[in-house]
Design a protein around this motif. Structure first.
Motif, PDB file in Angstrom:
ATOM      1  N   PRO B 488       0.829  -1.217   0.000  1.00  0.00           N
ATOM      2  CA  PRO B 488       0.000   0.000   0.000  1.00  0.00           C
ATOM      3  C   PRO B 488       0.861   1.264   0.000  1.00  0.00           C
ATOM      4  CG  PRO B 488      -0.735  -1.555   1.695  1.00  0.00           C
ATOM      5  CD  PRO B 488       0.534  -2.079   1.147  1.00  0.00           C
ATOM      6  N   THR B 491       1.532   2.421  -3.338  1.00  0.00           N
ATOM      7  CA  THR B 491       0.396   3.117  -3.934  1.00  0.00           C
ATOM      8  C   THR B 491       0.398   4.572  -3.518  1.00  0.00           C
ATOM      9  OG1 THR B 491      -0.886   1.068  -3.800  1.00  0.00           O
ATOM     10  CG2 THR B 491      -2.112   3.111  -4.167  1.00  0.00           C
ATOM     11  N   GLU B 492       0.590   4.792  -2.212  1.00  0.00           N
ATOM     12  CA  GLU B 492       0.629   6.169  -1.706  1.00  0.00           C
ATOM     13  C   GLU B 492       1.666   6.986  -2.454  1.00  0.00           C
ATOM     14  OE1 GLU B 492      -1.410   7.373   0.351  1.00  0.00           O
ATOM     15  OE2 GLU B 492      -2.085   5.860   1.786  1.00  0.00           O
ATOM     16  N   LYS B 500      -4.975   6.001  -7.327  1.00  0.00           N
ATOM     17  CA  LYS B 500      -4.889   5.998  -5.868  1.00  0.00           C
ATOM     18  C   LYS B 500      -6.284   5.973  -5.259  1.00  0.00           C
ATOM     19  CE  LYS B 500      -1.561   8.497  -4.110  1.00  0.00           C
ATOM     20  NZ  LYS B 500      -0.738   9.529  -3.428  1.00  0.00           N
ATOM     21  N   ALA B 501      -7.162   6.766  -5.851  1.00  0.00           N
ATOM     22  CA  ALA B 501      -8.529   6.814  -5.307  1.00  0.00           C
ATOM     23  C   ALA B 501      -9.182   5.445  -5.392  1.00  0.00           C
ATOM     24  CB  ALA B 501      -9.340   7.846  -6.079  1.00  0.00           C
ATOM     25  N   THR B 504      -7.540   2.926  -3.038  1.00  0.00           N
ATOM     26  CA  THR B 504      -7.880   3.242  -1.645  1.00  0.00           C
ATOM     27  C   THR B 504      -9.292   2.766  -1.329  1.00  0.00           C
ATOM     28  OG1 THR B 504      -6.457   5.189  -1.795  1.00  0.00           O
ATOM     29  CG2 THR B 504      -7.967   5.081   0.064  1.00  0.00           C
ATOM     30  N   GLY B 507      -9.276  -0.913  -1.076  1.00  0.00           N
ATOM     31  CA  GLY B 507      -8.593  -1.354   0.136  1.00  0.00           C
ATOM     32  C   GLY B 507      -9.474  -1.189   1.346  1.00  0.00           C
ATOM     33  N   ASN B 508     -10.146  -0.052   1.404  1.00  0.00           N
ATOM     34  CA  ASN B 508     -11.052   0.186   2.538  1.00  0.00           C
ATOM     35  C   ASN B 508     -12.184  -0.812   2.520  1.00  0.00           C
ATOM     36  OD1 ASN B 508      -9.527   2.218   3.576  1.00  0.00           O
ATOM     37  ND2 ASN B 508     -10.589   3.838   2.430  1.00  0.00           N
ATOM     38  N   ASN B 513      -7.957  -0.881   5.680  1.00  0.00           N
ATOM     39  CA  ASN B 513      -7.626   0.448   6.200  1.00  0.00           C
ATOM     40  C   ASN B 513      -6.399   1.018   5.510  1.00  0.00           C
ATOM     41  OD1 ASN B 513      -9.646   1.097   7.933  1.00  0.00           O
ATOM     42  ND2 ASN B 513      -8.700   0.055   9.676  1.00  0.00           N
ATOM     43  N   ALA B 514      -6.199   0.591   4.316  1.00  0.00           N
ATOM     44  CA  ALA B 514      -5.066   1.082   3.516  1.00  0.00           C
ATOM     45  C   ALA B 514      -5.395   0.779   2.068  1.00  0.00           C
ATOM     46  CB  ALA B 514      -3.778   0.382   3.934  1.00  0.00           C
ATOM     47  N   PRO B 515      -4.758   1.478   1.143  1.00  0.00           N
ATOM     48  CA  PRO B 515      -5.050   1.163  -0.256  1.00  0.00           C
ATOM     49  C   PRO B 515      -4.566  -0.244  -0.599  1.00  0.00           C
ATOM     50  CG  PRO B 515      -3.712   3.167  -0.055  1.00  0.00           C
ATOM     51  CD  PRO B 515      -3.777   2.555   1.279  1.00  0.00           C
TER      52      PRO B 515
END
Lengths: 423, 639, 162
Positions: B488, B491-492, B500-501, B504, B507-508, B513-515
């Motif tokens: 992740p 990705t950030e 990224k959107a 994310t 991932g959520n 709680n992370a991409p």
């Protein structure tokens, strides 16, 4: 035009060839104080153990310039630059238009008691080698002073005859000029395996005799070594007597300008007798190296015949040899320590060793043990003082070759890669 | 230092060790081979009969035909076809092995294996046309295994996995062009036939024949993926680790290397039984299994086994002095391993009758006695551990987290957390709205001609910032894992805003709680077919064929024949396919043109040969935009 | 005097020249038997790689050959008829001084015999084995004057042509 050349070894012959090239009809008189015809001095160790005969070490016709007036067993004893003459022997006068002094060097005789006695030899001439061969026939123990090239060559030659050999060397390693500590350690093994004993950090105090035979050698520390044959190889000194007799400027060697002309405009010098500058450091040196002598002879001869060649300087170290089957090439400044712009790269794998010494952008020194292929390109880079910054990585690797060199010189590369495609 | 050899920090550190030891590695052997023969490089050398060897002069000064009259076009095409056959044989050999194993399981002859995922078994069987009602898993498995084994024979209908997994559009096209193979081995054998002296001399006909064989390659690979999932489990996202730092000083380190989980899964399965023995031998941390290459991918995604290294740097694992055994089956295993191991205690263990190496210890691994085989291998490793020389141990302290195991099922699983009824919709919506430009599947190997990982790492950054969704398999995933890009955090750091959107949000939705990681690890090389499954699903949903999708493939550091065969079927499936090395085809401008231009007209897919990774990323991005345009979507613009 | 000229642009690094050179300097003089001979036949021409380019490196038979000047045993000499620089193995002592001074690095070492190995322009052949066997005609055996003339013509045509 009469050219007189004193000395018929590397320098003298190279000069004669250069003169002959420029002036096919010039008169060339060559004088040798040895009675043997011109021969290859570096081969004389082979005479010791009869691996080669005298015939085998003579200079062949194909490498001798034509129409030479070769006079053997003749010593030039006095030089008269004002009258352009030499005195030969006692009274013969020989005049010259151009003179080349290529009298070489003689081995140094250290001041050691007993050194002048029987069974003790220097090794410089054919006669020396034959003398050693004769004594070697009955000898069991040989002691050699000096672990330089002469000492090493003699040692291995004597081992061929099954003689027990001990080398005594003042320095802390063998072949101290051509090798560094690491490479000397590699060769120390080869030397020991050949059955040669080495004593470092010592010299002779005395050579002892009993009647007409040498019996032993006493070392500095008082210890005694049995010896029925002693060879001394601790360096050579330029043969300056002739030059001095003519009032030419000398120092450690005979002084010359960059055209190899002495202080007299009609007299040139080449070879081991010359003091020239070290191509790497610029310091004055007297070089006892065959290759340097030949190069100097060529340039001196060219200039004697009207050319205007320049001598860039000599390698104080330019050595290739094999000891105990292991080859080594040493060129330039191999002892420099890192710091003050000097970088040293050294890598050892077993018996293979590579050491490159750089100063700034230039390669200044090289030791290769084992894999010596393409050493000549490295030597050229040192000699040319080439900027090798673009080649650094390739130079350090085992696969450096001429292609890397060409490509590092863009204009040369363009010429080399010629327009030849038909498509 | 060593930047010309690798950009992976653990490899670089070990290269320093190698230099001190004077160890000869793949890079040294490559340097010694230079310059490589230009006839070989251009594909203009033919050794298919005893009247040769023939070569065509690429400069036109020397001969322009071989002794039999073959032109440059013929010679290049024949050579390329044989590489495709080689790649196909390798993948299908892997598949075959799994099919035999499944059959043995069904017959009760391989008690150490089992049906790990009954749902997958039944789903695959049903898809392939096997009736399920009233049959036990055993019976279904037996029928499926027979169907799989028959796939390799001479048959009277096109191969089943292809017919059941590709789009109707592709099947129609291949059918009309006569490119559907009727049997995998049949296709391979046909290549050998048509490329020997005096058979097929028409370069285009040869290339089409090559494509037919490549489709057989796809077929075998799809089979292998399915059967592996059935026998060993469908991969789900797993957090694991990568790099040589996953070797442990206080454990018995065993590397599984090669390809088939038939072997590696068993080593992993039976290691726990040998923990006591390992500890008794002095290994405080027991047994530590690590993976190299594809088989490493298999156990990475199913069991979280760390990926120590891969491909071109495989020898470095031995140089750590801490590898007690390297266990290999087949493919991509360097025969130099035994020589490298000479200076160390490492046991190199071969296991397959067709894959032996001088200097290695051979343990004949049989599925019927898998447990015994696995235990014997581990035992040898423990014995070797006792012979370690502590002075020679140098494990780079480099370790990256790697999230692996995004099978098609897993991806659908994650997507269904966003939209349970229509899991593909979120993905498609984001492609349509441009948050995701398109999808790039990275595959293939490292190649000694390229600094290890340089092309992969450069390209992924270029594509990620252009909002391209990245999938990876094989040693491509090895490359990304080594650089911490399967995380992740990557990705950030590297994803463009749209990507990224999406990652994310996913991932959520998946409760991380992370991409999601920057790279979705799809598996081993045979698992390139997982990416095809996703693409087919998307294509079917959109109602278009694969050649309309903004989906591309890249093997930026390809080296094996398997990469050539995969690249060929990727092109045939309609994907713009990038290769980062020049394949031996440039001796025939015709063949080169067919592969890079004509293919586009015929299949929609085509080869992009581009050595510069930045340019390659640009070209792939342009290709995806071209597809977007074709679908009526807005082209993506990125600074 | 004829020299071997190399056109590196036409070189494919197939190394046929290296191979044929070794074969020519063997007893059997054929590819099947020569490789297993002892002492093993050695090539005296080299095809190397640098910067992705293929670079054949050949002995130039230099006019002021450093190897001839440096040879301490009289083994290196210039053949008066062919002008080739030759190594006479009956005199060579394997001191490797020639290896140390050759600016092109084209002198090899025959380790089994302890002799220097270099190009001899194939005295027993019409044209050297390397030239005769080069499949792309990258090697040319020609008089210096003739070769230079051809080069100038090609170059001039290229300029004139645009």
């Amino acid at each position: 035009m009469r050219h007189v050349i004193v000395g018929v070894s590397a320098a003298g012959m190279a000069a004669a060839e250069a003169i002959r090239k420029r002036d096919p009809s010039a008169e060339i008189v060559m004088l040798s104080d040895e009675t043997h015809p011109p021969y290859y001095r570096p081969l004389i160790p082979y005479l010791i153990y009869k691996e080669k005969t005298g015939e085998d070490i003579l200079r062949q016709a194909r490498l001798t310039p034509s129409n030479l007036n070769l006079r053997l067993g003749v010593r030039a004893t006095h030089l008269d630059p004002k009258n352009h003459t030499l005195t030969l022997g006692h009274d013969e006068i020989l005049s010259y238009d151009r003179l080349l002094i290529a009298t070489g060097a003689s081995p140094i005789r250290p001041d050691i008691s007993g050194l002048d006695g029987p069974g003790v030899f220097l090794l410089r001439t054919w006669a020396d080698a034959e003398g050693i061969a004769t004594v070697a026939k009955g000898a069991k123990h040989a002691v050699i002073l000096g672990a330089g090239r002469i000492g090493m060559k003699s040692a291995f030659a004597l081992r061929h005859l099954g003689i027990e050999v001990t080398i005594v060397e003042l320095d802390k390693r063998i072949v101290p000029q051509q090798l560094d500590d690491e490479s000397a350690a590699i060769f120390a093994q080869a030397v020991a395996e050949a059955g040669i004993k080495t004593i470092l950090g010592q010299t002779f105090k005395a050579v002892n005799h009993k009647g007409k035979k040498v019996t032993s050698v006493t070392l500095d520390d008082g210890s005694k070594l049995k010896a029925d044959l002693v060879i001394v190889g601790v360096g050579v000194r330029a043969n300056l007597e002739l030059a001095v007799s003519g009032g030419l400027r000398v120092h450690q060697g005979l002084l010359v300008d960059e055209h190899l002309r002495t202080s007299d405009a009609h007299i040139f010098a080449a070879g081991d007798v010359v003091e020239t500058k070290d191509i790497v450091s610029g310091n004055s040196i007297v070089s006892g190296i065959w290759t340097n002598a030949a190069e100097m002879g060529r340039i001196a001869g060219d200039n004697m015949a009207g050319g205007n060649s320049t001598y860039e300087g000599a390698f104080s170290l330019l050595n290739a040899m094999e000891l105990g089957g292991l080859p080594v090439v040493s060129v330039g400044d191999v002892q420099a320590l890192p710091g003050d712009g000097v970088e040293v790269f050294a890598e050892r794998h077993g018996q293979a060793y590579r050491k490159l010494v750089f100063r700034g952008d230039r390669l200044i020194g090289l030791i290769l043990v084992g894999q010596i292929e393409r050493a000549g390109i490295y030597q050229t880079l040192i000699r040319e003082k080439a900027d090798v910054s673009a080649l650094r990585r390739e130079l350090l690797g085992p696969r450096f070759h001429y292609g890397h060199y060409i490509l590092s010189k863009p204009r040369m590369a363009d010429r080399y890669v010629m327009a030849g495609k038909k498509n | 230092m060593f930047e010309d050899r690798s950009i992976s920090p653990d490899s670089i550190e070990m290269l320093g060790v190698a230099q001190k030891l004077g160890a000869e590695l793949v890079w040294d052997r490559y340097a010694a081979q230079l310059p490589q023969c230009g006839f070989g490089e251009t594909g203009l050398c033919c050794r298919h009969c005893l009247q040769g060897p023939c070569r065509i002069d690429p400069f036109g000064n020397g001969p322009q035909t071989g002794v039999c009259g073959a032109t440059a076009d013929t010679i290049v095409a024949r050579g390329l076809d044989r590489s495709i056959a080689g790649g196909t044989a390798a993948h299908s050999g892997h598949a075959k092995h799994l099919a035999h194993t499944l059959k043995k399981v069904a017959e009760g002859k391989a008690p150490d294996y089992g049906i790990k995922d009954s749902n997958k078994l039944r789903a695959v069987a049903q898809r392939q046309g096997i009736q399920l009602v009233g049959k036990s898993d055993q019976q279904v498995a037996a029928e499926l295994a027979d169907l799989a084994l028959e796939e390799f024979a001479e048959r009277s209908a096109p191969v089943e996995w292809t017919m059941k997994t590709l789009t109707a559009g592709r099947l129609k096209k291949f059918g009309e062009m006569g490119l559907l193979p009727y049997g995998i081995d049949s296709a391979i054998s046909e290549i050998m036939h048509r490329t020997t002296n005096g058979v097929d001399a028409d370069p285009v006909n040869l290339l089409l024949g090559g494509i037919k064989c490549a489709i057989a390659d796809y077929d075998g690979m799809a089979m292998a993926t399915d059967l592996s999932d059935i026998l060993f489990g469908v991969p789900q996202p797993t957090v694991a680790a990568a790099n040589l730092g996953t070797l442990k000083k206080d454990a018995v380190n065993i590397a599984v290397h090669g390809h088939n989980p038939v072997l590696s899964d068993m080593v992993v399965a039976f290691a726990p039984q040998m923990e006591a023995e390992a500890k008794k031998a002095g290994a405080k941390e027991g047994i530590n299994i690590v993976g190299i290459c594809c088989t490493g991918n298999e156990v990475l995604m199913r069991h979280g086994v760390p990926m120590a290294t891969s491909s071109v740097s495989q020898e470095l694992a031995i140089l750590t002095g801490a590898l007690d055994a390297m266990v290999v089956d087949y493919q991509c295993v360097m025969p130099s391993l035994t020589k490298v191991a000479e200076g160390f205690h490492t046991q190199v263990i071969t296991t397959m009758g067709i894959a032996k190496m001088p200097g290695a210890t051979h343990i004949n691994f049989e599925e019927e006695h898998a447990a015994e085989g696995a235990r014997e291998i581990i035992h040898l490793a423990i014995e070797a551990f006792k012979k370690r020389d502590a002075a020679k141990i140098h494990i780079p302290d480099i370790r990256n987290t790697a999230i692996a195991g995004v099978s098609a099922e897993a991806l659908i699983g994650i997507l269904s957390k966003v939209d349970g009824a229509d899991p593909l919709k979120p993905l498609l919506d984001n492609i349509v709205n441009g948050n995701i430009t398109g999808v790039c599947l990275f595959a293939g190997c490292n190649n000694v001609k390229i600094p290890q990982d340089r092309n992969f790492v450069t390209m992924i950054k270029e594509l990620a910032r252009r909002d391209v969704l990245i999938l990876a398999t094989g040693c491509a995933s090895g490359a990304f894992a080594r650089h911490g890009l399967m995380t992740p955090q990557a990705t950030e750091k590297y994803a463009g805003p749209g990507l990224k959107a999406v990652l994310t949000a996913l991932g959520n939705a998946a409760g991380l709680n992370a991409p999601l990681p920057l790279v979705l690890h799809t598996g081993s090389c045979v698992d390139n077919t997982r990416a095809v499954a996703i693409a087919v699903a998307i294509a079917n949903k959109l109602g278009v064929d694969l050649d309309k999708l903004p989906v591309v493939a890249s093997a930026p550091e390809a080296s094996m024949e398997k990469a050539i065969s995969i690249g060929t079927w990727a092109v045939a499936l309609g994907l713009p396919t990038h290769v980062g090395v020049v394949p031996p085809v440039t001796g025939s401008p015709l063949v080169t043109q067919v592969l890079t231009q004509t293919a586009k007209d015929l299949f929609g897919g085509y080869f992009i040969v581009e050595l510069d990774p930045v340019k390659a990323a640009e070209k792939l991005f342009e290709a995806m935009n071209e597809r977007r345009k074709g679908l009526g979507l807005a082209e993506k613009v990125v600074a | 005097m004829k020299s071997i000229f190399v056109q590196p642009d036409l070189c494919t690094a197939c190394k046929t020249c290296e191979m044929q050179c070794a074969i020519e300097h063997s007893q059997a003089k054929n590819i099947f038997a020569s490789p297993s001979e002892k002492p093993h036949p050695m090539n005296r021409v080299y095809v190397e790689a640098a910067d992705g380019r293929k670079i054949p490196i050949f002995c130039r038979h230099c006019e002021d050959a450093p190897c001839v000047a440096a040879c301490i045993s009289g083994a290196m000499f210039r053949d008066p008829i062919t002008d080739a620089v030759m190594c006479d193995w009956s005199r060579c002592i394997g001191c490797w001084t020639c290896v140390m001074v050759c600016p092109y690095g084209v002198i090899g070492r025959q380790l089994e015999l302890g002799k220097a190995v270099k190009c001899d322009l194939c005295p027993e052949r019409e044209s050297p084995a390397c030239v005769a066997s080069c499949p792309t005609k990258a090697l040319v055996y020609e008089d210096v004057e003739r070769f230079s003339k051809e080069k100038r013509a090609t170059f001039a045509a290229a300029i004139a042509g645009g």
